[in-house]
Scaffold this motif. Structure first.
Motif, PDB file in Angstrom:
ATOM      1  N   ARG A   4     150.110  47.171 -44.285  1.00  9.68           N
ATOM      2  CA  ARG A   4     150.199  47.384 -43.076  1.00  9.68           C
ATOM      3  C   ARG A   4     150.971  46.760 -42.421  1.00  9.68           C
ATOM      4  O   ARG A   4     151.197  46.715 -41.068  1.00  9.68           O
ATOM      5  CB  ARG A   4     148.648  46.864 -42.552  1.00  9.68           C
ATOM      6  CG  ARG A   4     147.558  47.661 -43.577  1.00  9.68           C
ATOM      7  CD  ARG A   4     146.310  47.462 -43.371  1.00  9.68           C
ATOM      8  NE  ARG A   4     145.066  47.804 -43.317  1.00  9.68           N
ATOM      9  CZ  ARG A   4     144.124  49.231 -43.017  1.00  9.68           C
ATOM     10  NH1 ARG A   4     145.125  49.959 -42.382  1.00  9.68           N
ATOM     11  NH2 ARG A   4     143.705  50.199 -44.072  1.00  9.68           N
ATOM     12  N   SER A   5     152.314  46.373 -42.905  1.00  7.56           N
ATOM     13  CA  SER A   5     152.265  45.934 -42.196  1.00  7.56           C
ATOM     14  C   SER A   5     153.577  47.106 -41.128  1.00  7.56           C
ATOM     15  O   SER A   5     154.096  48.022 -42.343  1.00  7.56           O
ATOM     16  CB  SER A   5     154.148  45.678 -42.703  1.00  7.56           C
ATOM     17  OG  SER A   5     153.811  44.121 -43.184  1.00  7.56           O
ATOM     18  N   HIS A   6     154.430  46.931 -40.175  1.00  4.40           N
ATOM     19  CA  HIS A   6     154.987  47.690 -38.979  1.00  4.40           C
ATOM     20  C   HIS A   6     156.658  47.799 -39.995  1.00  4.40           C
ATOM     21  O   HIS A   6     157.083  47.265 -38.872  1.00  4.40           O
ATOM     22  CB  HIS A   6     155.012  47.918 -38.445  1.00  4.40           C
ATOM     23  CG  HIS A   6     153.443  48.777 -37.471  1.00  4.40           C
ATOM     24  ND1 HIS A   6     153.554  48.968 -36.072  1.00  4.40           N
ATOM     25  CD2 HIS A   6     152.459  48.557 -38.347  1.00  4.40           C
ATOM     26  CE1 HIS A   6     152.018  49.370 -36.080  1.00  4.40           C
ATOM     27  NE2 HIS A   6     151.124  49.588 -37.597  1.00  4.40           N
TER      28      HIS A   6
ATOM     29  N   LEU B 170     156.416  48.520 -46.356  1.00  2.56           N
ATOM     30  CA  LEU B 170     155.489  49.473 -46.677  1.00  2.56           C
ATOM     31  C   LEU B 170     156.172  50.655 -47.735  1.00  2.56           C
ATOM     32  O   LEU B 170     155.217  50.994 -48.307  1.00  2.56           O
ATOM     33  CB  LEU B 170     155.341  50.520 -45.554  1.00  2.56           C
ATOM     34  CG  LEU B 170     155.076  50.112 -44.532  1.00  2.56           C
ATOM     35  CD1 LEU B 170     154.687  50.691 -43.422  1.00  2.56           C
ATOM     36  CD2 LEU B 170     153.261  50.378 -44.675  1.00  2.56           C
ATOM     37  N   LEU B 171     157.352  50.786 -48.385  1.00  2.00           N
ATOM     38  CA  LEU B 171     158.061  51.173 -49.049  1.00  2.00           C
ATOM     39  C   LEU B 171     158.109  50.748 -50.490  1.00  2.00           C
ATOM     40  O   LEU B 171     157.358  51.488 -51.033  1.00  2.00           O
ATOM     41  CB  LEU B 171     159.842  51.593 -48.531  1.00  2.00           C
ATOM     42  CG  LEU B 171     159.996  52.393 -47.599  1.00  2.00           C
ATOM     43  CD1 LEU B 171     161.353  52.102 -47.228  1.00  2.00           C
ATOM     44  CD2 LEU B 171     159.564  53.783 -47.912  1.00  2.00           C
TER      45      LEU B 171
ATOM     46  N   ARG C  31     152.485  53.930 -32.695  1.00  2.00           N
ATOM     47  CA  ARG C  31     151.955  54.660 -33.752  1.00  2.00           C
ATOM     48  C   ARG C  31     152.465  55.094 -33.923  1.00  2.00           C
ATOM     49  O   ARG C  31     151.503  55.758 -34.951  1.00  2.00           O
ATOM     50  CB  ARG C  31     151.872  55.222 -32.281  1.00  2.00           C
ATOM     51  CG  ARG C  31     151.018  55.096 -30.719  1.00  2.00           C
ATOM     52  CD  ARG C  31     151.037  56.090 -29.675  1.00  2.00           C
ATOM     53  NE  ARG C  31     150.803  55.580 -28.036  1.00  2.00           N
ATOM     54  CZ  ARG C  31     150.998  55.421 -27.675  1.00  2.00           C
ATOM     55  NH1 ARG C  31     151.823  55.856 -27.358  1.00  2.00           N
ATOM     56  NH2 ARG C  31     150.041  54.341 -26.202  1.00  2.00           N
ATOM     57  N   THR C  32     153.638  55.721 -34.910  1.00  2.00           N
ATOM     58  CA  THR C  32     154.700  56.125 -35.292  1.00  2.00           C
ATOM     59  C   THR C  32     154.086  55.078 -37.285  1.00  2.00           C
ATOM     60  O   THR C  32     153.523  56.130 -38.073  1.00  2.00           O
ATOM     61  CB  THR C  32     155.845  56.331 -35.307  1.00  2.00           C
ATOM     62  OG1 THR C  32     156.274  56.989 -34.456  1.00  2.00           O
ATOM     63  CG2 THR C  32     157.205  56.761 -36.963  1.00  2.00           C
TER      64      THR C  32
ATOM     65  N   PHE D 256     152.283  56.321 -39.953  1.00  2.00           N
ATOM     66  CA  PHE D 256     152.875  56.820 -41.359  1.00  2.00           C
ATOM     67  C   PHE D 256     152.000  56.066 -42.236  1.00  2.00           C
ATOM     68  O   PHE D 256     151.357  56.555 -43.299  1.00  2.00           O
ATOM     69  CB  PHE D 256     153.866  55.378 -41.883  1.00  2.00           C
ATOM     70  CG  PHE D 256     154.657  55.634 -42.596  1.00  2.00           C
ATOM     71  CD1 PHE D 256     155.181  57.113 -43.470  1.00  2.00           C
ATOM     72  CD2 PHE D 256     154.355  54.917 -43.639  1.00  2.00           C
ATOM     73  CE1 PHE D 256     155.639  57.032 -44.682  1.00  2.00           C
ATOM     74  CE2 PHE D 256     154.957  54.681 -45.063  1.00  2.00           C
ATOM     75  CZ  PHE D 256     155.509  55.979 -45.360  1.00  2.00           C
ATOM     76  N   ILE D 257     151.151  55.253 -42.145  1.00  2.00           N
ATOM     77  CA  ILE D 257     150.021  53.705 -42.481  1.00  2.00           C
ATOM     78  C   ILE D 257     148.418  55.436 -42.867  1.00  2.00           C
ATOM     79  O   ILE D 257     148.086  55.219 -44.276  1.00  2.00           O
ATOM     80  CB  ILE D 257     149.775  52.675 -41.700  1.00  2.00           C
ATOM     81  CG1 ILE D 257     150.887  51.674 -42.183  1.00  2.00           C
ATOM     82  CG2 ILE D 257     148.808  52.335 -42.522  1.00  2.00           C
ATOM     83  CD1 ILE D 257     150.574  51.275 -41.232  1.00  2.00           C
TER      84      ILE D 257
END
Length: 357
Positions: free
Chosen positions: A10-12, A17-18, A83-84, A88-89
């Motif tokens: 759940r990291s921004h 995430l990839l 929010r972006t 994505f998450i």
């Protein structure tokens, strides 16, 4: 087999995430049921909050005031980036998450820098080393990382105990592998999960589109003081390329050439469409290789993992010293036919480790 992945899901953060998506997809393609163990402690939640109360609590009054002033000054782009990433998450992560109370055949700990000393708690988190009560038959790591490997005698004692929770140990960097072996544990060196998927698989996952706009060079400007901006501008001007810059922090407003709040899919799309890539991000380097782009990388700090993979692929000349004043006026072509052969060998070694689950 039911597999749980314990990572920074759940990291921004683009790379976190990839790599999480890549490991899930690789294991699903092998026929497994794969879920992210939805362990996300409060210090992680706060780290990526638009305004972090942990940051405020762990700074001096003067630095807390400066941090709060900076947040308020840039609150609009910060919220937009937040929010972006949340959107994505919700699309690529949330549908595949499950409670830590579920039962798994195997828990895989990694990849990413899960073995670093965690922010705000300033210590290793035992959960990421397999010290937890999640019901499972086996606990292993895959391509776990520590970032910069600097340990004290006390750290080594703690790590020796923590690593005993794992049935099998795989790490991402050679210096960490040497540390684990020095602590008395067998250890294998494997690729970051993003490197286990083919170019076409990434195109399919994110529905990437061939570029239709002006030819451009991409500068992934993650670490300050890695490249001299003027050197990159001179290169792009000499080659009649537009320069697009993507930043690791969302403190500015987007323009057509300065991008602050792209989601991970957009980052991958930008690399896919670029004529060449300059990166101070490890995963920017990885995707430049996957999409067979001309590239140069430079790192003001924490360049060990880039050195490791570039050395393995025999292209160490693509790593520039930090703040090089010049970039070769013509990036020599990379012989990707030869690189792909070496790359494929490394992939198969890593995939075989996962096939043996």
């Amino acid at each position: 087999m039911k597999i749980g992945i314990l990572t920074y899901h759940r990291s921004h953060n683009y790379g976190a995430l990839l790599q999480a998506i890549a490991l899930r997809v690789v294991l699903q393609d092998m026929g497994h049921e794969v879920l992210y163990v939805d362990y996300w402690p409060d210090y992680h939640k706060s780290l990526y909050a638009p305004v972090s109360f942990y940051q405020l609590m762990h700074k001096s009054p003067r630095l807390s005031l400066s941090y709060l002033r900076d947040r308020m000054t840039h609150i609009s782009p910060i919220l937009k980036r937040y929010r972006t990433f949340q959107t994505f998450i919700r699309q690529y992560i949330t549908p595949y998450t499950a409670s830590p109370n579920e039962t798994y055949d195997v828990i895989i700990h990694g990849s990413d820098q899960i073995w670093r000393k965690q922010p705000f708690i300033f210590s290793y988190n035992p959960v990421y080393f397999g010290q937890h009560a999640i019901p499972c038959q086996h606990r292993i790591s895959y391509a776990a990382s520590m970032g910069q490997v600097t340990t004290t005698d006390a750290d080594r004692l703690q790590l020796r105990k923590l690593l005993s929770n794992l049935d099998s140990i795989s790490v991402r960097e050679s210096d960490l592998c040497q540390l684990v072996q020095s602590l008395g544990y067998p250890c294998q060196l494997h690729l970051d999960p993003t490197m286990l998927l083919s170019k076409q698989r990434w195109i399919d996952i994110f529905h990437l589109q061939s570029p239709t706009d002006t030819p451009y060079a991409l500068f992934y400007n993650l670490l300050p003081h890695s490249f001299q901006d003027e050197a990159i501008r001179q290169y792009t001007k000499a080659h009649d390329l537009q320069l697009k810059t993507i930043y690791g922090k969302g403190t500015g407003r987007n323009t057509s050439t300065n991008i602050y709040n792209a989601d991970p899919r957009s980052l991958v799309q930008l690399i896919y469409g670029a004529q060449c890539v300059f990166t101070s991000s490890f995963h920017g380097l990885v995707f430049a290789i996957i999409f067979q782009k001309p590239f140069y990388a430079a790192f003001s700090t924490n360049g060990g993992r880039a050195q490791s993979i570039l050395h393995s692929l025999h292209i160490s000349d693509r790593l520039l010293p930090p703040m090089s004043s010049t970039i070769p006026s013509d990036i020599p072509p990379l012989h990707y036919d030869l690189i792909t052969q070496t790359f494929s060998t490394l992939q198969q070694k890593s995939l075989n480790y996962l096939r043996q689950l």
